[in-house]
Design an enzyme around this catalytic site. Structure first.
Site, short mmCIF file in Angstrom:
data_model
loop_
_atom_site.label_atom_id
_atom_site.label_comp_id
_atom_site.label_asym_id
_atom_site.label_seq_id
_atom_site.Cartn_x
_atom_site.Cartn_y
_atom_site.Cartn_z
CE1 TYR A 172 30.91 28.73 -3.82
CE2 TYR A 172 30.23 31.03 -3.67
CZ TYR A 172 31.14 30.03 -3.40
OH TYR A 172 32.29 30.33 -2.71
CG ASP A 206 41.01 -12.83 4.88
OD1 ASP A 206 41.14 -12.48 6.07
OD2 ASP A 206 39.99 -12.55 4.20
CG HIS A 257 36.63 31.77 -2.95
ND1 HIS A 257 37.88 31.19 -2.85
CD2 HIS A 257 35.75 30.86 -2.47
CE1 HIS A 257 37.75 29.98 -2.32
NE2 HIS A 257 36.47 29.74 -2.07
N GLY A 258 39.08 33.65 -1.79
CA GLY A 258 40.55 33.57 -1.84
C GLY A 258 40.96 33.01 -3.19
CB THR A 262 45.99 35.37 4.29
OG1 THR A 262 45.11 36.38 3.80
CG2 THR A 262 46.92 35.95 5.34
#
Ligand code: SPV
Ligand code: MG
Length: 431
Positions: free
Chosen positions: A75, A204, A89-90, A122
């Protein structure tokens, strides 16, 4: 009128975002930040729509007064510019990898008397479903396949880590760290022939066949979304390689790397200690060209790996081959070295970049491991592959545990270094 800022890093708007806007609106004029693609890929979900489309989407939302681009995940740029009274913000950022961002924002806004407002996140069925759908979309072959080319253009250096199973795939997919005020994660997965073979207890030497290698890819794609770079060894016979290209494309693999060797392939880290034969420029070029003709999408990449430094054929040979393979259609060049000193890799990159500014360069710094990603990028490297470190860290840990249980005739002595079963279980996603 107070200014309220919130940052979105989503392609789809759900109830959670609408709730944030509603709460923000109660506090003042709402500015939504759209986290830029470059910042987004460093710590969050990979975008399925472009930055421009996301901005357009956020602008349509009722309650949003302005949309700006946020280039810094921490930010700094937007807070300096906007100096919002509130950053909303959540509350999911109170914990987990985003906690460091919240702490940083608190300091930034504290400097001028601003405030953070945490809104209860939420969690409902619809939000969960959208999150899941976004993830599943990214796992689909058409999204995953093109993601490597997108990353090459979006980030200074693409970081790929070895994966050879669903579990190692999950580690590459999910590991995020915060260090020195930055969040980071791997961009892509490398399906190493060495580690895929080692996991099966086999050498390999192209002994583990394609059906089995594809099974490994399948295990990994089942549980991840990140792009895949496949170690195609020599590519086998040209007549077979064209089929391999088609199969890899269909599975959503982004790139195959084939090395300019023929006959019995041994691992490059043996160098000249074992007998290995380099293919001629003509042979390798024909294989690349046939592969390019066979591929059906524009996304898929065929990357040519040059073994001249490994086989001590010299820098000039390596450079001549690199330019010839690009001419034959290669979408990238991998240059390999087993020297501890990165000097010859740096010299190759600088010389190659003089004549070719754009073809992606790939390196595998297993031996020359002192050079940093930033230094590699400054010499024009586009992809760095950590080819075997997960296998090499797991093997001795497992061996030590086996030895100690034999030594003490019980498992108590090893328990402190084991991951709790509960944690192992929660690593695995359930639908
Ligand atoms: C692999 O990881 O299988 C590679 C890289 O091909 S190296 O082992 O260095 O050859
Ligand atoms: Mg290999």
């Amino acid at each position: 009128m107070k200014t309220v800022y919130t940052c979105f890093c989503t392609d789809v708007i759900h109830d959670g975002h609408l709730n944030i806007i509603n709460e923000a609106k109660k506090l003042g004029r709402v500015i939504v930040g759209c986290l830029s693609d470059a910042a987004l890929i460093r710590f969050n979900k990979f975008p399925t729509v472009s930055q421009e489309e996301r901005i357009k989407l956020y602008r349509t939302l009722e309650g949003v007064d302005e949309v700006v681009i946020q280039n810094d995940a921490f930010y700094d740029d937007v807070i300096t510019l906007i100096k919002p009274d509130y950053v909303v913000h959540g509350d999911n950022w109170i914990q987990g990898p985003e906690k460091a961002i919240r702490e940083h924002v608190a300091v930034l806004v504290g400097n001028y008397g601003g405030q953070i407002v945490d809104i209860p996140y939420t969690y409902n069925e619809k939000v969960h479903k959208i999150d899941l759908q976004l993830r599943e979309k990214l796992a689909m072959p058409e999204y995953r396949r093109k993601r490597l080319r997108q990353l090459i253009s979006m980030t200074p250096i693409v970081k790929a880590m070895e994966a050879h199973s669903g579990l190692t795939g999950l580690i590459v997919e999910k590991t995020v760290v915060e260090h020195d005020g930055r969040l980071d994660q791997f961009d892509a997965m490398w399906i190493s022939s060495l580690c895929d073979s080692t996991a099966k207890g086999k050498p390999d030497i192209e002994l583990v066949d394609m059906t089995s290698r594809f099974r490994t890819i399948d295990d990994i794609t089942e549980v991840t979304t990140k792009p895949i770079i496949f170690d195609g060894d020599t590519g086998g016979l040209t007549e077979h390689f064209v089929y391999t290209v088609r199969s890899l494309e269909k599975m959503g693999v982004s790139a195959v790397i084939i090395e300019d060797k023929k006959g019995l392939k041994k691992n490059s880290l043996f160098g000249t200690e074992v007998e290995q034969t380099q293919a001629t420029i003509e042979e390798m070029s024909a294989k690349i060209a046939a592969g390019k003709r066979a591929q059906l999408t524009d996304d898929f990449m065929i990357i040519a790996r040059i073994e001249s430094l490994i086989l001590e054929k010299g820098m000039e040979d390596a450079l001549t081959r690199a330019h010839a393979f690009v001419k034959a259609g290669a979408d990238g060049i991998m240059i390999h070295s087993r020297k501890k000193d990165p000097a010859e890799i740096v010299e190759f990159c600088d010389k190659f970049r003089k004549d070719d500014k754009t073809t992606p360069i790939v390196v595998v710094p297993s031996s020359f491991n002192t050079i940093t990603e930033e230094e590699l990028a400054s010499h024009g490297v586009n992809i760095v592959i950590y080819a075997n470190q997960l296998t090499r860290s797991a093997f001795p840990a497992m061996q030590q545990t086996a030895e100690d249980i034999l030594r003490y005739h019980r498992a108590k002595e090893v328990d402190d270094r084991l991951m709790p079963i509960k944690q192992i279980i929660t690593l695995i996603d359930e639908l």
